[in-house]
Enzyme design. Structure first.
Site, short mmCIF file in Angstrom:
data_model
loop_
_atom_site.label_atom_id
_atom_site.label_comp_id
_atom_site.label_asym_id
_atom_site.label_seq_id
_atom_site.Cartn_x
_atom_site.Cartn_y
_atom_site.Cartn_z
N LYS A 11 0.85 -1.19 0.00
CA LYS A 11 0.00 0.00 0.00
C LYS A 11 0.88 1.23 0.00
CE LYS A 11 0.76 1.34 4.49
NZ LYS A 11 1.47 2.59 4.89
N LEU A 99 5.32 0.28 3.48
CA LEU A 99 4.46 -0.29 2.44
C LEU A 99 3.41 -1.24 3.00
CD1 LEU A 99 7.22 -1.04 -0.23
CD2 LEU A 99 5.61 0.90 -0.20
N ASP A 136 -3.18 -1.04 10.33
CA ASP A 136 -3.29 -1.07 8.87
C ASP A 136 -3.95 -2.35 8.35
OD1 ASP A 136 -2.07 1.36 8.71
OD2 ASP A 136 -0.15 0.62 7.94
#
Length: 283
Positions: A11, A99, A136
């Site tokens: 991401k 990420l 996340d």
């Protein structure tokens, strides 16, 4: 179903504002999450003896500390499941890169085992479990680009532009607690609405962690300056990875060919629907 092979995509935080600090030490955030068509790959084979076994190309994290194993065992305990799994993790995303690699691996594990063990749990149930592993994880469970608030767990799906990205990792790992604990970190950005953020667009988006990370990690600052010669860069999460957007894949490829040998970089397309969910939809 005995075996599954699924992606765990990276991401990007295309915007990251820190709007306050909570009494429990966590920070209030506003961010835009978007997926990339690049990431780790996991292979799952069902076992009937309750054992969770992980083989990984990453050998610097103990098995019991790996979010993949923790996700599988959390799911076992939550539903009192007697099944087990052999998991092979092909790790491509760097640790401490911003990420979301570990969170993505955990989400892929939860969704894969929901299928492999034939559990029939809802996305909301899986996301709630994922939140116990990391802030996340839920966005990877739901699998759509999102505007996020709170500590990143309050999600609203959005449609973002999907350019090509070059992601550059300057070869170091950034410690997130060090960044969020830094006295100079911006913590008082005024909250804005999702509509305003989307209306302002990528040209106005920024990451409040950037100045602090560049000050604490000179190699990130060096990479930032280098990438600035080609396109406006942004930090993702707390770094260490930087990214810039390009209109064409050929532009991204030309930039990749100029990256220094002691840095790692890749090109990828932005995705509003996670590659994991694209794969699951074909099952």
């Amino acid at each position: 179903m005995k075996e599954l092979i699924l992606p765990a995509p990276a991401k990007l935080n295309r915007l990251l504002h820190i709007t306050g600090r909570r009494s429990d030490g966590y920070h209030e955030l506003q961010t835009l999450f978007q997926f990339l068509d690049h990431g780790d790959t996991l292979r799952f084979r069902r076992r009937d003896d309750g054992i969770v076994n992980l083989e990984s190309t990453l050998d610097t994290v103990a098995q019991n500390d790996n979010l993949v194993v923790r996700a599988a065992r959390l799911l076992q305990v939550d539903i009192d499941c007697r099944l087990g799994v052999d998991i092979h993790l092909d790790k491509r995303l760097p640790l401490g890169g911003g990420l979301g690699g570990g969170s993505s691996d955990a989400a892929t594990t939860l969704l894969a085992l929901n299928h492999l063990w034939n559990l029939g749990l809802s996305p909301d149930r899986l996301a709630a479990l994922g939140l116990r592993l990391g802030a996340d994880v839920p966005v990877f469970v739901y699998g759509h680009a999102a505007w996020a608030e709170g500590i990143g767990e309050r999600l609203t799906p959005v449609e973002l532009d999907t350019p090509w990205f070059v992601v550059l990792h300057p070869g170091i790992e950034v410690a997130t607690p060090q960044v969020f604990g830094a006295p100079q970190l911006t913590r008082n950005t005024p909250p804005i609405s999702m509509a305003r953020a989307l209306q302002e667009g990528p040209e106005a988006w920024r990451n409040d962690c950037e100045a602090t990370v560049r000050r604490l990690y000179p190699r990130v600052d060096e990479a930032f300056e280098w990438l600035s010669a080609f396109a406006p860069p942004l930090l993702t999460g707390t770094g260490a990875c930087l990214f810039c957007s390009l209109q064409h894949e050929s532009d991204a490829q030309r930039l990749l060919e100029q990256v220094r040998d002691d840095w790692h970089a890749f090109k990828a397309r932005g995705c509003n629907v996670s590659p994991l969910h694209q794969a699951l939809s074909l099952m």
